[in-house]
Design an enzyme around this catalytic site. Structure first.
Site, PDB file in Angstrom:
ATOM      1  N   LYS A 149       0.815  -1.215   0.000  1.00 17.89           N
ATOM      2  CA  LYS A 149       0.000   0.000   0.000  1.00 17.89           C
ATOM      3  C   LYS A 149       0.853   1.271   0.000  1.00 17.89           C
ATOM      4  O   LYS A 149       0.356   2.342  -0.321  1.00 17.89           O
ATOM      5  CB  LYS A 149      -0.969  -0.008   1.180  1.00 17.89           C
ATOM      6  CG  LYS A 149      -2.055  -1.068   1.016  1.00 17.89           C
ATOM      7  CD  LYS A 149      -3.180  -0.920   2.029  1.00 17.89           C
ATOM      8  CE  LYS A 149      -4.282  -1.921   1.789  1.00 17.89           C
ATOM      9  NZ  LYS A 149      -3.863  -3.322   2.085  1.00 17.89           N
TER      10      LYS A 149
HETATM   11  C1  LIG Z   1      -4.538  -4.484   1.548  1.00 17.55           C
HETATM   12  C2  LIG Z   1      -3.798  -5.774   1.569  1.00 17.55           C
HETATM   13  C3  LIG Z   1      -4.144  -6.865   0.726  1.00 17.55           C
HETATM   14  C4  LIG Z   1      -5.346  -6.828  -0.189  1.00 17.55           C
HETATM   15  O1  LIG Z   1      -5.159  -5.994  -1.282  1.00 17.55           O
HETATM   16  P1  LIG Z   1      -6.417  -5.518  -2.151  1.00 17.55           P
HETATM   17  O2  LIG Z   1      -5.878  -4.561  -3.131  1.00 17.55           O
HETATM   18  O3  LIG Z   1      -7.365  -4.890  -1.170  1.00 17.55           O
HETATM   19  O4  LIG Z   1      -7.002  -6.743  -2.768  1.00 17.55           O
HETATM   20  C5  LIG Z   1      -3.365  -8.002   0.757  1.00 17.55           C
HETATM   21  N1  LIG Z   1      -2.307  -8.101   1.587  1.00 17.55           N
HETATM   22  C6  LIG Z   1      -1.944  -7.095   2.411  1.00 17.55           C
HETATM   23  C7  LIG Z   1      -0.792  -7.284   3.304  1.00 17.55           C
HETATM   24  C8  LIG Z   1      -2.678  -5.902   2.438  1.00 17.55           C
HETATM   25  O5  LIG Z   1      -2.314  -4.915   3.272  1.00 17.55           O
END
Ligand SMILES: *Cc1c(COP(=O)(O)O)cnc(C)c1O
Length: 435
Positions: free
Chosen positions: A107
């Site tokens: 993210k």
């Molecule tokens: C947010 C997140 C996901 C999921 O990603 P999406 O784009 O919401 O499908 C998977 N793994 C981790 C560690 C995350 O923080």
């Protein structure tokens, strides 16, 4: 490039409006009006380019006409400040490690690109952009770190007192500069209510430019396509079909991959890998999309019962179920499966996954047998130290905490305590927001 809402394909807004507001006023998600096709010549020489160069090229195809080249380059550079290495786990199975950013999860890419764009747009107005974010832990840290020191922006993080882990708390309460943390005497839902109320408060919105850095913002999606191209550049010399397995919750990450494919990136298949929150894998079996309350798992960043990016996925395929299910396989795995995979990969290959990456790995292993002459890549979405309680227990060994995370732990927490009362929050805001 303009953008339309998934709820209305005939009304277009500028990049600026799409990014500043995140969600369309009809509650739809913004999509680019056309998906640019990248010429084959680019892919012929892609392996000679750096991650930053690839990212800049992809970004300029999408939004190159929306802002000056040097600004876009600056924003891409700010986003790509860390690598996304492709690590071989076993024959034909690779991990794409997306956790080398400041908060150890993918993210960081989206948060940094968004902050760069908002910083740029704030220059065109005489007003600072204030990002209000309610967090139960991870969103707050990615957003706060992404915006740290970005001119023209200020972040106010609201979090429930005593309900986030110490290390998460340190990641957004020790930053200073343009980041303020409010420690709310209440629950995460209280924090979210305060933020929502602020967005709908006429008086506040007249005085300040408030926005949300919401995870459905198109500016968070765009940079998530960069690392699919980059991974391709590292593996194309194998001359095999490429399968991506994406551990999914809100389905933003996989949507960015599907966008990359639509731009011309030669990917054979995507696997949407989930924990027991399997609304999308079920949809791919039954054609019926049935949101349900989420179930808690050890891969908790994917505990999502109504995936917010699903309308975008469908939209990329013009709502054609057959076309979508040709490109995407869905599968789901339990906590027990996840723990077994963590153990197996550690004991066989000496590689430590996190519980989310483990789900990507499981799905890849299971479905690779359906393909001849293919290579599989699963996305490692977080560093295992982020989930050390689970991982240490399963592997019966300590997990090294990366130095950049330790840095946070050493620093002094600074947060303003507050009740969960909206009027208190509202009267406090003018003392926090600097113009
Ligand atoms: C947010 C997140 C996901 C999921 O990603 P999406 O784009 O919401 O499908 C998977 N793994 C981790 C560690 C995350 O923080």
């Amino acid at each position: 490039m303009n953008f339309y809402s998934t709820n209305n394909h005939n009304k277009f807004v500028t990049l600026r409006e799409a990014v500043m507001h995140g969600l369309a006023s009809d509650r739809g998600l913004y999509m680019p009006e056309t998906i640019p096709k990248i010429p084959p010549s680019f892919f012929e020489s892609i392996d000679k380019l750096s991650f930053e160069e690839i990212s800049y090229y992809v970004a300029s195809q999408l939004i190159g006409k929306n802002l000056p080249h040097e600004e876009l380059f600056r924003i891409v550079s700010h986003t790509i400040q860390f690598d996304a290495p492709l690590v071989k786990i076993e024959d034909d199975i690779y991990a794409l490690e997306l956790f080398h950013g400041p908060t150890l999860a993918f993210k960081d890419f989206g948060a940094r690109f968004l902050s760069g764009l908002l910083g740029y747009f704030s220059q065109e107005q005489n007003q600072k952009i204030t990002i209000l974010v309610a967090t139960s832990g991870d969103t707050g840290s990615a957003v706060a770190n992404g915006f740290l020191g970005v001119d023209g922006t200020q972040v106010i993080v609201l979090y429930p007192s005593g309900k986030v882990s110490d290390i998460q708390e340190k990641q957004f309460t020790t930053l200073g500069k343009n980041i303020i943390a409010l420690e709310v005497d209440g629950s995460f839902d209280d924090c979210q209510r305060l933020v929502k109320q602020a967005f709908s408060d006429v008086e506040l919105n007249k005085k300040y430019f408030l926005t949300s850095a919401n995870s459905i913002n198109i500016a968070r999606l765009i940079p998530q396509s960069f690392y699919y191209f980059y991974a391709y550049s590292k593996i194309k010399q194998l001359k095999k079909d490429i399968i991506f397995s994406v551990p999914s919750g809100n389905f933003g990450n996989i949507t960015a991959g599907l966008l990359a494919k639509k731009m011309g990136l030669p990917i054979k298949k995507f696997i949407a890998a989930t924990n027991v929150n399997k609304v999308v894998p079920d949809y791919l079996k039954s054609k019926e999309f049935i949101p349900r309350p989420s179930i808690s798992t050890i891969s908790n960043a994917m505990d999502v019962g109504n995936p917010s990016n699903f309308p975008r996925m469908l939209n990329l395929y013009n709502d054609n179920f057959q076309a979508l299910s040709n490109d995407v396989i869905g599968d789901s795995f339990s906590d027990d499966d996840t723990m077994s995979a963590l153990k197996e990969v550690y004991s066989k290959y000496d590689y430590i996954m996190d519980p989310h990456g483990a789900i990507g790995y499981l799905a890849l292993k299971k479905h690779m047998v359906e393909f001849d002459n293919a290579v599989g890549i699963f996305l490692e979405t977080a560093h295992p130290a982020k989930f050390n309680e689970v991982v240490e227990k399963v592997l019966a060994r300590p997990i090294n905490i990366p130095e950049r995370l330790n840095e946070f732990i050493k620093r002094e927490k600074s947060a303003i305590k507050m009740s969960a009362d909206f009027n208190e929050f509202k009267s406090m805001l003018p003392t926090l927001i600097t113009q």
